[in-house]
Design an enzyme around this catalytic site. Structure first.
Site, mmCIF file in Angstrom:
data_model
loop_
_atom_site.group_PDB
_atom_site.id
_atom_site.type_symbol
_atom_site.label_atom_id
_atom_site.label_comp_id
_atom_site.label_asym_id
_atom_site.label_seq_id
_atom_site.Cartn_x
_atom_site.Cartn_y
_atom_site.Cartn_z
ATOM 1 N N PRO A 4 0.833 -1.215 0.000
ATOM 2 C CA PRO A 4 0.000 0.000 0.000
ATOM 3 C C PRO A 4 0.866 1.263 0.000
ATOM 4 O O PRO A 4 1.914 1.308 0.632
ATOM 5 C CB PRO A 4 -0.792 -0.114 1.309
ATOM 6 C CG PRO A 4 -0.741 -1.558 1.681
ATOM 7 C CD PRO A 4 0.562 -2.077 1.162
ATOM 8 N N LEU A 59 4.680 1.441 5.096
ATOM 9 C CA LEU A 59 5.250 0.111 4.865
ATOM 10 C C LEU A 59 6.438 0.127 3.908
ATOM 11 O O LEU A 59 6.904 -0.928 3.469
ATOM 12 C CB LEU A 59 4.170 -0.844 4.343
ATOM 13 C CG LEU A 59 2.954 -1.039 5.256
ATOM 14 C CD1 LEU A 59 1.978 -2.034 4.640
ATOM 15 C CD2 LEU A 59 3.378 -1.503 6.652
ATOM 16 N N GLY A 60 6.933 1.308 3.573
ATOM 17 C CA GLY A 60 8.168 1.389 2.800
ATOM 18 C C GLY A 60 8.026 1.257 1.307
ATOM 19 O O GLY A 60 8.999 0.940 0.619
ATOM 20 N N SER A 61 6.836 1.547 0.773
ATOM 21 C CA SER A 61 6.648 1.468 -0.673
ATOM 22 C C SER A 61 7.605 2.393 -1.418
ATOM 23 O O SER A 61 8.166 2.022 -2.455
ATOM 24 C CB SER A 61 5.197 1.836 -1.024
ATOM 25 O OG SER A 61 5.026 1.942 -2.411
ATOM 26 N N SER A 62 7.823 3.592 -0.883
ATOM 27 C CA SER A 62 8.657 4.577 -1.569
ATOM 28 C C SER A 62 10.131 4.197 -1.566
ATOM 29 O O SER A 62 10.931 4.802 -2.278
ATOM 30 C CB SER A 62 8.490 5.960 -0.936
ATOM 31 O OG SER A 62 8.899 5.941 0.417
ATOM 32 N N ALA A 63 10.510 3.194 -0.780
ATOM 33 C CA ALA A 63 11.875 2.663 -0.812
ATOM 34 C C ALA A 63 11.948 1.381 -1.619
ATOM 35 O O ALA A 63 12.875 1.184 -2.409
ATOM 36 C CB ALA A 63 12.370 2.407 0.606
ATOM 37 N N ASP A 77 14.512 2.631 5.488
ATOM 38 C CA ASP A 77 13.627 1.938 4.542
ATOM 39 C C ASP A 77 14.408 1.339 3.382
ATOM 40 O O ASP A 77 14.168 0.194 2.969
ATOM 41 C CB ASP A 77 12.560 2.892 4.011
ATOM 42 C CG ASP A 77 11.505 3.228 5.048
ATOM 43 O OD1 ASP A 77 11.734 2.948 6.239
ATOM 44 O OD2 ASP A 77 10.454 3.777 4.674
#
Length: 331
Positions: free
Chosen positions: A111, A116-120, A162
């Site tokens: 998500p 939850l670290g999507s951008s990493a 991240d």
């Protein structure tokens, strides 16, 4: 003489990188305190296809967006939501002094704007695919460095936690400017639940909120930041001792300290209260806060009851596992 047909082989590389949850220490880690983070079994996926177009093309299936950048262009690329990924890719091309064109298709189970670290994970996966295309191997430090270029654009002052966990996987104690320490988690470690508030927020804005509060009231906020760091160390000892009741109490206390620095949200507070009252060992926000996701830990026999109680409040809730895999490559 018969016409000769030459078949040009197009290289295609698949890469993945995991999501993360911060068990303890978010926000404090920005100021040099330790944090405890684990990779989890949600993935970002990248499919890189080498092309001859002279361009880097990026397509996000989840966002329904795309961008294209001509490598020899002297113009600045358009700064849409995919621009940070492009910066990571250009960082790698500059490192090798190459102008390799490629089409990059991104999809993700993680998500967005949820802590939850999507951008990493996405730039780590993309950077790994391009690095492997050029160099034929993975240099995790170089991939992490490239992915941080994206994080700087998105978050302003990222801690680096991240990108580190998306690159290496596993469970780590992390402190800025120090070597991360891998933590071996016992097999009887409680289940981790992730609960999504559905509230979108900006990590950069929340980091900035804490910074301003810290500058305004340093004698008040500095001890709270330090307490979060000390709490993280205690949580690591609790894991070593397999004292999960103590670990749960520390997680809930971490949530209250984060609330004190202004990064909780009424929905996060409701999740923590509901989870703990229904059998969770502890619960807290994870990531920047202000919405996004919370986590709870609980024994296997209480998982269903805790999930049902949270769903009854209208929250999306699911169980995740620790992922020992960091970034991976297939060709």
């Amino acid at each position: 003489m018969k016409n000769l047909q030459v078949k040009v082989m197009t290289r295609e590389i698949l890469s993945t990188a995991p999501a993360k949850v911060i068990l303890c220490g978010e926000h404090a880690v920005v100021y040099g305190e330790p944090a405890l983070v684990t990779a989890i079994n949600l993935k970002a996926y990248c499919r890189l296809t080498e092309t001859k177009t002279g361009k880097i093309e990026i397509v996000s299936k989840n966002l329904g967006k795309s961008m294209s950048y001509t490598l020899d262009s002297r113009e600045e690329p358009s700064k849409n939501e995919l621009y940070p990924i492009l910066r990571s890719l250009l960082h790698i091309l500059d490192k090798f002094d190459k102008r390799v064109s490629a089409r990059i298709e991104i999809s993700s189970e993680i998500p967005v704007s949820a802590g939850l670290g999507s951008s990493a994970a996405v730039p780590v996966a993309c950077s790994a695919a391009l690095y492997y295309l050029i160099n034929g191997k993975l240099d995790r430090e170089a991939i992490m460095e490239a992915a941080r270029e994206a994080e700087k654009i998105i978050h302003g002052r990222p801690s680096g936690i991240d990108t580190m966990i998306a690159t290496f996987g596993g469970v780590y104690a992390y402190r800025k400017f120090e070597e991360p320490i891998k933590i071996d988690v016992p097999k009887d470690f409680p289940k981790i639940l992730v609960i999504d508030t559905g509230v979108k927020r900006s990590t950069g804005a929340l980091v900035e909120r804490v910074r301003k509060l810290k500058e305004r009231y340093p004698k008040v906020i500095d001890p709270v930041i330090h307490a979060i760091g000390r709490l993280t160390i205690e949580a690591i000892y609790a894991i070593f001792d397999r004292d999960y009741e103590r670990l749960g109490e520390l997680l809930t206390l971490n949530h209250r300290l984060l609330s004190a620095v202004g990064v909780s949200h009424e929905q996060l507070d409701l999740i923590v209260k509901t989870a703990v009252e229904n059998g969770a060992l502890g619960a807290k926000l994870t990531g920047a806060g202000g919405g996004g996701c919370a986590i709870a830990i609980c024994y296997e026999e209480h998982v269903e009851h805790v999930i049902n109680a949270l769903k009854a409040q209208g929250f999306k809730c699911f169980s995740v596992n620790v992922s020992e895999d960091g970034v991976t490559i297939e060709e």
